[in-house]
Design a protein around this motif. Structure first.
Motif, PDB file in Angstrom:
ATOM      1  N   GLY A  27     -10.178 -12.655  -8.799  1.00  0.00           N
ATOM      2  CA  GLY A  27      -8.906 -12.914  -8.140  1.00  0.00           C
ATOM      3  C   GLY A  27      -8.567 -14.397  -8.089  1.00  0.00           C
ATOM      4  O   GLY A  27      -7.391 -14.771  -8.022  1.00  0.00           O
ATOM      5  N   GLU A  73      -1.469  -4.499  -2.836  1.00  0.00           N
ATOM      6  CA  GLU A  73      -2.153  -4.540  -1.553  1.00  0.00           C
ATOM      7  C   GLU A  73      -3.158  -3.412  -1.353  1.00  0.00           C
ATOM      8  O   GLU A  73      -4.166  -3.568  -0.678  1.00  0.00           O
ATOM      9  N   PRO A 103      -6.241  -9.959   3.132  1.00  0.00           N
ATOM     10  CA  PRO A 103      -6.138  -8.927   2.104  1.00  0.00           C
ATOM     11  C   PRO A 103      -5.136  -9.375   1.039  1.00  0.00           C
ATOM     12  O   PRO A 103      -4.671 -10.516   1.068  1.00  0.00           O
ATOM     13  N   MET A 104      -4.783  -8.470   0.142  1.00  0.00           N
ATOM     14  CA  MET A 104      -3.915  -8.846  -0.969  1.00  0.00           C
ATOM     15  C   MET A 104      -2.441  -8.893  -0.570  1.00  0.00           C
ATOM     16  O   MET A 104      -1.616  -8.106  -1.015  1.00  0.00           O
ATOM     17  N   THR A 119      -6.188  -5.908 -11.044  1.00  0.00           N
ATOM     18  CA  THR A 119      -6.412  -5.147  -9.809  1.00  0.00           C
ATOM     19  C   THR A 119      -7.462  -5.778  -8.888  1.00  0.00           C
ATOM     20  O   THR A 119      -7.726  -5.260  -7.819  1.00  0.00           O
ATOM     21  N   TRP A 130     -12.751 -12.182  -4.672  1.00  0.00           N
ATOM     22  CA  TRP A 130     -13.785 -12.344  -5.703  1.00  0.00           C
ATOM     23  C   TRP A 130     -13.301 -13.374  -6.713  1.00  0.00           C
ATOM     24  O   TRP A 130     -12.116 -13.710  -6.754  1.00  0.00           O
ATOM     25  N   ASP A 184      -9.375  -8.219  -6.236  1.00  0.00           N
ATOM     26  CA  ASP A 184      -9.006  -8.849  -4.975  1.00  0.00           C
ATOM     27  C   ASP A 184      -9.295 -10.345  -5.088  1.00  0.00           C
ATOM     28  O   ASP A 184     -10.280 -10.759  -5.711  1.00  0.00           O
ATOM     29  N   CYS A 185      -8.436 -11.152  -4.470  1.00  0.00           N
ATOM     30  CA  CYS A 185      -8.654 -12.609  -4.506  1.00  0.00           C
ATOM     31  C   CYS A 185      -9.934 -13.020  -3.777  1.00  0.00           C
ATOM     32  O   CYS A 185     -10.340 -14.173  -3.834  1.00  0.00           O
ATOM     33  N   ARG A 234      -5.019   0.229   3.991  1.00  0.00           N
ATOM     34  CA  ARG A 234      -5.605   0.559   2.694  1.00  0.00           C
ATOM     35  C   ARG A 234      -5.668   2.065   2.624  1.00  0.00           C
ATOM     36  O   ARG A 234      -6.361   2.691   3.408  1.00  0.00           O
ATOM     37  N   TRP A 268     -16.118   0.270  -0.201  1.00  0.00           N
ATOM     38  CA  TRP A 268     -14.822   0.372  -0.860  1.00  0.00           C
ATOM     39  C   TRP A 268     -14.880   1.460  -1.904  1.00  0.00           C
ATOM     40  O   TRP A 268     -13.906   2.070  -2.255  1.00  0.00           O
ATOM     41  N   ASN A 304       0.822  -1.205   0.000  1.00  0.00           N
ATOM     42  CA  ASN A 304       0.000   0.000   0.000  1.00  0.00           C
ATOM     43  C   ASN A 304       0.861   1.264   0.000  1.00  0.00           C
ATOM     44  O   ASN A 304       0.610   2.202  -0.753  1.00  0.00           O
ATOM     45  N   PHE A 321     -13.967 -12.241   0.931  1.00  0.00           N
ATOM     46  CA  PHE A 321     -13.437 -10.901   0.683  1.00  0.00           C
ATOM     47  C   PHE A 321     -13.304 -10.153   2.013  1.00  0.00           C
ATOM     48  O   PHE A 321     -14.247 -10.100   2.804  1.00  0.00           O
TER      49      PHE A 321
END
Ligand code: WTA
Length: 775
Positions: free
Chosen positions: A357, A376, A179-180, A349, A354, A351-352, A230, A615, A139, A202
């Motif tokens: 990802g 991240e 998180p990522m 871009t 979803w 997120d895993c 974030r 978000w 981040n 998520f």
């Protein structure tokens, strides 16, 4: 064969000059697409020549074979993967017709393989051990890391050994709330290696939602991290998990182990709360395990993962994907839709948490031996140029994102883009919702310097991989169209009666036969699987999306036709929001609808828009800052409101439970339309809730806030309604069914299109609702 196939055939058999493929393109398409000329964007000769699929003819040949001989087409591709034991016969078997019995889809049954092995071991053995698998970008500027294929394999094996050691076996569920960080794909792969079923949630979901998912799949282990940064905000994930684990144990599901990664850049372990006996610190145990771990060979039809997604009714559905077909499909779609080559640097871009990802951050790229960027943070942090900074830093060649990001970035000065070179870029991608042509053009012209084709990929959690997508070298594109079906996909459009319609038409998007990446069931509820997806139009898989096809055969997705709302690419079921609202003691009844926003001119009146913590908030801040002050100083808004909002908008991501901020803020009716326009354009669709209060309870601003808070708590900040519309009653038929059609019209202020209201039990309800629209 489908209408589409016939159409493509007729185009491809038109007379043409042989030789130069792009020239051929122009001839074929130039004639048949003449009237659309202005809308066509051709790939360059240079691009087409080097592409995996360079022309409509080549697409046609491959597509034709995939439809006429799916078994042959897909087994040729599957043979390029490692199988411990080859699949049996038949290659696939299916029943998609509810009238003929249970719905069943199987691919490569009897074959033994392992997707983790195919992602890592085969690549290392092929000499890619030192190739970078992931560039990780933190981040904060300057915080980064890398993992080669060999290092990734070692890390995965260590975690896999730990999981085995604590008793996780083939078929057991593991819930992941991360998180990522690199630990996210590492966890997914470690589960896959030992045949465990990962269920990634998520990390923007609330404790309540996480608990619900834990209760549904009963994992032995939950894997999380203490906190994540974030933007400028720290989100305390472990606190959310702690709360979820209390809730799930109240429902009789207790989790033995909570493996927690210490994410030092966000929070030190001293400040993390540890529960003795349950919580284990990742860094304390995982590095002690051996870096090799035998693979659990699984049947192609053994489950790989569960991913919960919103439906139009009831609780979230656990979409279940199996191993073999998903593997082949994720890898193949990645290769063709992005025209992937081994020299590419790829950045998605998503997120895993979803499906994007899953298929296109973790599995698709690794199965192709690709180098991918994992980011991240928030894409507009510390400023709206961050994405392009990252692109330049890693020389990203393929950039895959969502229209909501594109729309938010295009609100800022182009200078944030143009100050970076971006010359490495060669393919762009879009997913999550229809991309409006003006956003498409900005993405193409400004971000891609008019040289990168855009793959607008239509697909779903359920489909596992791309279904309708451009192949960037094959076809000219039409901004806003997802173009043509991928290999093996028989996409059809049906009318209300479920009859296929041909040629230029619009209707419901269905699929006629199975494809390897299709989901096989809803976890623990096969009946719901059949009812939701296969009963509406017998004989077909029903996507829930509307679609039209133009005279050239291009597909244009028009959005959900069921009670699912798409907010910035996040699927939210109206029923889930309704159930969260009615859980509020003062709410008697609720009906939630999505409000569509036209991009451009027609934006509904400005006074209903409320920003809710989600978000999305992080995009909104940047978008609004510019216009925001203008609005605030021009209008007679009190300064306090403006501060409140800007402070809120500054908060990146969902506030942590301990946050002192208490969004959402509802804009008062003097808020100008232009602000509403900005907000709505970013979100695409808004959540609009009609709420009937318990007898005798008065409307109040406070109550409005607490209703919205109930949704934030139960589902997550991103599902918070934009508008609460007080409703003394709801329009119902005499049999008690809520007439959502009417509510949608009221929500979008299309009051002259209410239609026939005479069948309502109490027709004057409509007038009451209209009178309260701006209260
Ligand atoms: C929508 C995300 C138009 C669609 C991969 C679908 C799109 C839902 C597109 C699935 C696109 C996704 N054009 N609409 N390119 N991609 N959608 O399950 O309504 O989170 O049904 O999967 O997103 O959302 P899901």
């Amino acid at each position: 064969t489908s209408d589409h196939l016939r159409h493509v055939e007729s185009m491809a058999t038109m007379p043409s000059g042989a030789g130069n493929i792009s020239h051929l393109n122009a001839i074929i398409l130039g004639e048949s697409l003449a009237s659309e000329e202005n809308d066509l964007v051709f790939p360059s000769d240079h691009f087409s020549r080097q592409a995996h699929v360079s022309s409509p003819q080549q697409y046609l040949e491959m597509y034709k074979r995939s439809i006429e001989d799916p078994a042959g087409f897909w087994s040729d591709i599957a043979s390029t993967f490692f199988w411990k034991q080859k699949w049996g016969k038949p290659v696939y078997s299916e029943n998609l017709d509810i009238r003929k019995g249970d719905i069943r889809i199987e691919w490569f049954k009897g074959g033994l393989t392992n997707i983790c092995y195919n992602c890592l071991d085969t690549n290392v053995e092929a000499g890619l051990g030192d190739k970078i698998a992931f560039y990780w970008e933190g981040n904060d500027l300057g915080v980064d890391a890398t993992l080669t294929y060999t290092q990734l394999l070692h890390n995965v094996c260590q975690l896999a050994n730990y999981l085995k050691d604590v008793g996780v076996k083939k078929g057991d569920a593991v819930v992941v709330y991360l998180p990522m960080l690199m630990e996210l794909p590492i966890t997914m792969l470690a589960c896959a290696r030992i045949g465990a079923v990962h269920s990634v949630v998520f990390a923007g979901f609330s404790a309540e939602s996480l608990a619900q998912r834990i209760v549904d799949c009963k994992p032995k282990v939950v894997i999380t991290c203490n906190a994540v940064k974030r933007g400028s905000k720290v989100i305390h994930l472990k606190d959310i998990v702690d709360a979820a684990l209390i809730k799930s144990s109240e429902s009789g599901v207790s989790v033995d182990i909570c493996l927690t990664y210490e994410n030092q850049s966000a929070m030190k372990r001293e400040s993390t709360k540890w529960l003795e006996g349950r919580d284990v610190c990742w860094q304390d145990v995982i590095p002690k395990y051996p870096t090799t771990c035998a693979v659990e060979w699984v049947d192609a039809e053994d489950p790989l993962f569960l991913l919960y997604t919103s439906g139009s009714t009831g609780k979230p559905k656990g979409v279940l994907h199996t191993t073999g077909g998903y593997m082949v499909y994720a890898a193949t779609t990645f290769k063709y839709a992005f025209d992937y080559k081994s020299s590419d640097i790829y950045w998605c871009t998503a997120d895993c948490g979803w499906i994007t990802g899953h298929s296109y951050v973790t599995y698709g790229p690794l199965l192709n031996g690709a180098t991918a960027v994992l980011y991240e943070g928030a894409p507009n942090y510390p400023d709206p140029g961050r994405c392009w900074d990252v692109v330049d830093k890693y020389k990203v060649t393929i950039f895959y994102t969502a229209p909501t990001l594109v729309r938010s970035l295009m609100r800022d000065s182009d200078e944030y883009v143009t100050r970076y070179s971006r010359k490495s870029l060669r393919v762009l991608g879009s997913v999550g919702e229809p991309i409006n042509p003006s956003a498409w053009r900005w993405f193409f012209n400004v971000v891609g310097d008019s040289k990168c084709p855009i793959s607008d990929t239509w697909w779903q959690t359920e489909t596992g991989g791309f279904m309708i997508t451009p192949l960037p070298g094959a076809w000219p594109q039409k901004p806003g169209s997802a173009t043509f079906p991928f290999f093996g996909v028989q996409a059809v459009i049906v009318d209300e009666k479920g009859v296929e319609i041909e040629g230029e038409c619009s209707g419901y998007l269905c699929v006629k036969s199975s494809w390897p990446g299709a989901f096989r069931t809803l976890y623990g509820d096969h009946e719901r699987y059949e009812t939701t997806y296969f009963k509406p139009f017998p004989g077909y898989y029903f996507s829930g999306d509307g679609c039209s096809r133009d005279k050239d055969g291009y597909h244009w997705l028009t959005g959900r036709v069921d009670d699912v709302i798409n907010v910035s690419g996040h699927r939210i079921g109206t029923a889930e929001v309704e159930s969260a609202l009615v859980s509020h003691p003062q709410c008697a009844e609720a009906a939630v609808v999505g409000v569509e926003h036209e991009f451009g001119d027609e934006i509904p009146a400005g006074n209903w828009v409320g920003l809710s913590g989600c978000w999305v908030g992080e995009w909104l801040y940047k978008i609004s800052k510019k216009n925001f002050h203008k609005i605030m100083t021009e209008g007679e808004q009190q300064l306090s409101l403006s501060l409140e909002i800007s402070e809120y908008l500054c908060c990146y991501g969902p506030p942590s439970p301990s946050s002192s901020l208490s969004p959402p803020f509802i804009f008062s009716s003097s808020m100008t339309d232009s602000f509403a326009a900005m907000v709505s354009q970013v979100k695409g669709q808004g959540i609009y809730a009609f709420v009937t209060l318990v007898e005798g309870v008065p409307y109040s601003e406070e109550l409005r806030k607490s209703l919205i808070l109930a949704v934030r708590k139960q589902i997550g900040p991103f599902a918070a309604p934009d508008k609460i519309h007080w409703a003394p009653g709801l329009p119902k038929t005499r049999s008690g069914k809520i007439m959502r059609r009417i509510l949608r019209k009221i929500a979008s202020r299309q009051l002259d299109e209410l239609g026939d209201t005479s069948t309502l039990a109490e027709p004057n309800v409509v007038d009451q609702l209209i009178a309260l629209a701006d209260v």
